[in-house]
Design a protein around this motif. Structure first.
Motif, PDB file in Angstrom:
ATOM      1  N   SER B 150       0.864  -1.178   0.000  1.00  0.00           N
ATOM      2  CA  SER B 150       0.000   0.000   0.000  1.00  0.00           C
ATOM      3  C   SER B 150       0.900   1.228   0.000  1.00  0.00           C
ATOM      4  O   SER B 150       2.088   1.161   0.311  1.00  0.00           O
ATOM      5  CB  SER B 150      -0.887  -0.004   1.245  1.00  0.00           C
ATOM      6  OG  SER B 150      -0.091   0.191   2.400  1.00  0.00           O
ATOM      7  N   LYS B 204      -1.733   9.112  -3.958  1.00  0.00           N
ATOM      8  CA  LYS B 204      -0.973   8.127  -3.185  1.00  0.00           C
ATOM      9  C   LYS B 204       0.227   7.649  -3.987  1.00  0.00           C
ATOM     10  O   LYS B 204       0.088   7.286  -5.161  1.00  0.00           O
ATOM     11  CB  LYS B 204      -1.857   6.913  -2.873  1.00  0.00           C
ATOM     12  CG  LYS B 204      -3.162   7.249  -2.191  1.00  0.00           C
ATOM     13  CD  LYS B 204      -2.952   7.716  -0.776  1.00  0.00           C
ATOM     14  CE  LYS B 204      -4.292   7.990  -0.112  1.00  0.00           C
ATOM     15  NZ  LYS B 204      -4.137   8.627   1.199  1.00  0.00           N
ATOM     16  N   ASN B 226       5.419   0.233  -5.828  1.00  0.00           N
ATOM     17  CA  ASN B 226       4.456  -0.506  -4.996  1.00  0.00           C
ATOM     18  C   ASN B 226       4.185  -1.927  -5.493  1.00  0.00           C
ATOM     19  O   ASN B 226       3.713  -2.765  -4.751  1.00  0.00           O
ATOM     20  CB  ASN B 226       3.147   0.288  -4.840  1.00  0.00           C
ATOM     21  CG  ASN B 226       2.376   0.415  -6.136  1.00  0.00           C
ATOM     22  OD1 ASN B 226       2.934   0.237  -7.219  1.00  0.00           O
ATOM     23  ND2 ASN B 226       1.112   0.733  -6.025  1.00  0.00           N
ATOM     24  N   SER B 261       0.604  -7.396   5.480  1.00  0.00           N
ATOM     25  CA  SER B 261      -0.644  -6.998   4.836  1.00  0.00           C
ATOM     26  C   SER B 261      -1.470  -8.171   4.348  1.00  0.00           C
ATOM     27  O   SER B 261      -2.693  -8.086   4.312  1.00  0.00           O
ATOM     28  CB  SER B 261      -0.367  -6.097   3.628  1.00  0.00           C
ATOM     29  OG  SER B 261       0.209  -4.901   4.034  1.00  0.00           O
ATOM     30  N   LEU B 287     -10.064  -2.560   3.925  1.00  0.00           N
ATOM     31  CA  LEU B 287      -9.770  -1.402   3.069  1.00  0.00           C
ATOM     32  C   LEU B 287     -10.722  -0.301   3.521  1.00  0.00           C
ATOM     33  O   LEU B 287     -11.934  -0.406   3.334  1.00  0.00           O
ATOM     34  CB  LEU B 287      -9.994  -1.753   1.600  1.00  0.00           C
ATOM     35  CG  LEU B 287      -9.048  -2.829   1.043  1.00  0.00           C
ATOM     36  CD1 LEU B 287      -9.512  -3.303  -0.325  1.00  0.00           C
ATOM     37  CD2 LEU B 287      -7.623  -2.311   0.980  1.00  0.00           C
ATOM     38  N   TYR B 366      -6.813  -1.131  -5.811  1.00  0.00           N
ATOM     39  CA  TYR B 366      -6.000   0.089  -5.843  1.00  0.00           C
ATOM     40  C   TYR B 366      -5.787   0.592  -7.268  1.00  0.00           C
ATOM     41  O   TYR B 366      -5.837   1.782  -7.537  1.00  0.00           O
ATOM     42  CB  TYR B 366      -4.634  -0.165  -5.192  1.00  0.00           C
ATOM     43  CG  TYR B 366      -4.650  -0.004  -3.692  1.00  0.00           C
ATOM     44  CD1 TYR B 366      -5.047   1.185  -3.104  1.00  0.00           C
ATOM     45  CD2 TYR B 366      -4.241  -1.041  -2.867  1.00  0.00           C
ATOM     46  CE1 TYR B 366      -5.048   1.328  -1.720  1.00  0.00           C
ATOM     47  CE2 TYR B 366      -4.242  -0.911  -1.487  1.00  0.00           C
ATOM     48  CZ  TYR B 366      -4.643   0.278  -0.920  1.00  0.00           C
ATOM     49  OH  TYR B 366      -4.654   0.429   0.443  1.00  0.00           O
ATOM     50  N   SER B 374      -7.116   3.008   2.721  1.00  0.00           N
ATOM     51  CA  SER B 374      -6.041   2.578   3.621  1.00  0.00           C
ATOM     52  C   SER B 374      -6.207   1.088   3.855  1.00  0.00           C
ATOM     53  O   SER B 374      -7.326   0.582   3.846  1.00  0.00           O
ATOM     54  CB  SER B 374      -6.130   3.294   4.967  1.00  0.00           C
ATOM     55  OG  SER B 374      -5.986   4.674   4.782  1.00  0.00           O
ATOM     56  N   LEU B 375      -5.083   0.415   4.086  1.00  0.00           N
ATOM     57  CA  LEU B 375      -5.142  -1.037   4.247  1.00  0.00           C
ATOM     58  C   LEU B 375      -4.646  -1.460   5.614  1.00  0.00           C
ATOM     59  O   LEU B 375      -3.642  -0.957   6.109  1.00  0.00           O
ATOM     60  CB  LEU B 375      -4.278  -1.694   3.159  1.00  0.00           C
ATOM     61  CG  LEU B 375      -4.190  -3.234   3.146  1.00  0.00           C
ATOM     62  CD1 LEU B 375      -3.986  -3.716   1.709  1.00  0.00           C
ATOM     63  CD2 LEU B 375      -3.054  -3.762   4.009  1.00  0.00           C
TER      64      LEU B 375
END
Lengths: 310, 385
Positions: B150, B204, B226, B261, B287, B366, B374-375
């Motif tokens: 993330s 982000k 990412n 995660s 999420l 995403y 947000s995760l």
């Protein structure tokens, strides 16, 4: 029925179980699990035949000291049966609880060594709140008497999606950590996981959903598919959930018609779930929410005929 | 890369990294004259993958699988038909793989290192061909899945590099309710710019560039992406050892954050016990807190169906009157549940669920649904253990 289909009514019932279950997960605040609370057993039978004690709680919570026996009700009606059940729970002694915990993989030399210092019966009604209790207590003598009798045996709680698991009335026997946690309210998730797919009655609808959840989905992992017989399924749910072989035949008639599995030729009452059934398996619930298994198998005409006849 | 299997034989991971870093070493003069980081220069890229079954020496088996399996879409079969593959084994867990594209008379190679459930693919191939050959292969292999972080985790990873500063980034904003798809490219970044992008645009980061000093001058320039890729862009002569340390630190950090995660350590397996049932554990990926205040269940379901569950990878059915979706990930042979708490989305692990399907779905969310979630993963034991 209030416009609900059979499937929808049973869905509400399993959701009540799963909502309570979610209190022990990390999605609840505080999470009971983070405070060391575990569920060693779901749907056990606690009994002592010599003293004629028998209790069938839906959940047993245990933190190494206190054993909470939990009964979940999806409605708001206090029935004489509820009072009877809680009277049975209240007869479960520390010794009986300890004996049954030994069957649930208690761990010597950990806090979960099977020692019990208190047994606490709890009954959770889904569609009740403080206001309802207050009003009905004032308006109805019968309700007040039933509630008073119930709280002699158990603590009465309620729960709500995205709301709180909380005590409505009644006192715990002891004041341990777990009692303190339950007295302090637990914030529950809005949409709990589908972990438990059982109802008290194990009607054909929930049985079909449970069978594809437990056996059908294993097909994703097995190239040759998963075989299961109706007696294996009956034994899996027994002894608490009495599932009849004829009911299973009926449910499998639905599942095979719907394309969620195939009958295995040459082997009686044996069924196979394969990966190519997955599309149907994934749609069993949506189908069941629309129409009862009976109507699907026998045709909707059947029930409308009955309807005209009545 | 000008490398042969004998260069890799008997070498440790550290020694291999040192050798490959050689491709991006610059003299003092080159370092100081360099004004831009883009262009035709050679970069070293490390792709970090979750490895659920690839073993060195098995490339042929997997290529045949891709060509023949009816689970796989036509893309994989076409890809396999357009290239030839060779794997030269250096040791039990290290090999050199060459992908040939006869139509273009090209050979692209990468070093593969497997260890502890991870697979690393290291290469200096430029981005266009790297995507066409190496990244496609990693994407098609069913037992290999690129790691994913993330935006918050990517930021934490990069900020954790000693003696470094953030010197540039790519940040994205993508959300269904605004019907906007924006990419912010920022070079020459100064302290606080990443936060400004987040505050002003809710953008982000998907890639963050860093400059690392080896007292006193900038010695190492790199970038973290990412989708499981680390890049070394330049290393000042004399700072090779520090660059190896940085890379090793980044791979470990990346793997740990990915694990936090997505790994399912508490599976909800139902067991029959002597007296009733027990459920082993609980795992959910939440999420939450996207850039929208509200959404109805119907809207969110429609968006998830259109943006995340579209395509051949998924089969699914609605549950609980549209409040949950049971998803079957056909690429990974796993199911999981998507529960709606609009605007939040909760993923519940089922018995078959592993990091492979959770990570893959989160990446879809995403990339194609909403970049602003947000995760966090939550888990706990349920039964006695």
């Amino acid at each position: 029925m209030g416009g609900l289909t059979e499937g929808e009514r049973q869905r509400r019932e399993v959701n009540s179980y799963n909502l309570f279950y979610s209190a022990t997960t990390a999605r609840a605040t505080p999470s009971l699990a983070a405070h060391g609370v575990r569920i060693p057993m779901m749907f056990p039978i606690l009994e002592d035949r010599t003293n004629d004690v028998r209790a069938e709680p839906d959940f047993v919570l245990y933190d190494g000291d206190t054993c909470v026996l939990v009964e979940i009700k999806s409605g708001n009606n206090i029935s004489p049966r509820d009072i009877n059940q809680m009277s049975g729970y209240s007869n479960v002694s520390i010794e009986i609880a300890e004996d049954e915990l030994k069957n649930a993989q208690v761990q010597e030399k950990t806090r979960y060594d099977g020692t019990v210092t208190a047994v606490e019966p709890v009954i959770v009604y889904q569609d009740v709140d403080e206001e309802y209790i207050e009003e009905t207590r004032t308006e109805s003598d019968a309700f007040r008497n039933a509630l008073d009798e119930l709280t002699e045996y158990a603590v009465v709680m309620t729960q709500d999606y995205g709301g709180k698991l909380r005590v409505l009335t009644g006192d715990f026997n002891e004041d341990g950590d777990l009692q303190y946690l339950l007295n302090r309210d637990v914030k529950l998730p809005q949409n709990p996981p589908d972990t438990i797919m059982l109802t008290e009655g194990m009607e054909p609808e929930i049985l079909a959903m449970g069978i594809v959840d437990i056996w059908g989905e294993q097909a994703v992992d097995h190239d040759d598919g998963i075989r299961v017989t109706r007696t294996e399924i009956r034994d899996y749910f027994a002894p608490r959930h009495n599932v009849g072989l004829e009911d299973l035949d009926f449910v499998f008639e639905f599942l095979t018609d719907f394309g969620a599995c195939d009958r295995v030729e040459d082997q009686s009452h044996t069924y196979i779930f394969r990966r190519d059934h997955m599309d149907a398996i994934l749609n069993v619930e949506a189908q069941i929410m629309r129409q009862s298994v009976e109507n699907y198998v026998n045709g909707a005409d059947q029930s409308s005929l009955n309807h005209f006849g009545s | 890369m000008n490398i042969s299997p004998s260069d890799l034989k008997g070498k440790s991971t550290r020694e291999i990294l040192e050798k490959l870093i050689g491709y991006v070493v610059k003299s003092d003069k080159e370092m100081d004259e360099k004004t831009t980081r883009s262009g035709e220069q050679t970069d070293l890229n490390i792709h970090l993958c979750d490895n659920q079954g690839y073993e060195v020496g098995e490339l042929n088996k997997w290529v045949t699988h891709l060509a023949e399996s009816d689970h796989i879409t036509g893309h994989a079969a076409n890809y396999v038909a357009e290239h030839t593959f060779s794997e030269e084994i250096a040791s039990d867990d290290i090999a050199l793989i060459t992908i040939t594209t006869p139509a273009k008379d090209r050979e692209d190679d990468f070093v593969v290192i497997t260890s502890n459930g991870y697979l690393w693919a290291l290469t200096t191939t430029h981005s266009d061909w790297r995507k066409k050959t190496i990244e496609n292969l990693l994407g098609y292999l069913p037992c290999v899945e690129r790691l994913y972080l993330s935006a918050d985790d990517l930021e934490d990873l990069t900020k954790g590099i000693r003696d470094s500063r953030i010197s540039g980034f790519t940040a994205k904003y993508h959300a269904p309710n605004r019907e906007r798809n924006a990419t912010l490219q920022f070079s020459g970044a100064e302290r606080g710019d990443l936060e400004k992008a987040d505050e002003a645009f809710d953008a982000k980061p998907t890639r963050i560039e860093f400059d690392q000093k080896n007292s006193p001058a900038t010695a190492i320039q790199g970038a973290n992406t990412n989708d499981g890729r680390l890049t070394m862009q330049s290393v000042r002569q004399g700072s090779e050892a520090k660059a190896v340390e940085t890379l090793i630190g980044l791979t470990e950090g990346y793997q740990n954050l990915d694990q936090q995660s997505f790994n399912v350590e508490r599976d909800p397996t139902i067991r029959l016990i002597d007296n009733g049932f027990s459920v082993a554990g609980f795992t959910a990926v939440e999420l939450t807190d996207p850039d929208r205040d509200d959404a109805t269940e119907e809207e969110l379901v429609a968006e998830i169906e259109e943006k995340a569950l579209n395509g051949n990878q998924y089969r699914y059915g609605m549950r609980d009157n549209g409040r949950k979706i049971r998803v079957f990930d056909t690429d990974h042979g796993e199911t999981f549940d998507v529960a709606l708490e609009p605007p939040d989305i909760i993923l519940y692990a089922r018995q078959t669920t592993t990091a492979l399907s959770l990570r893959s779905f989160v990446r879809e969310v995403y990339n194609d649904l909403d970049s602003t979630y947000s995760l966090s993963k939550v888990q706990n034991p349920v039964a006695l253990e």
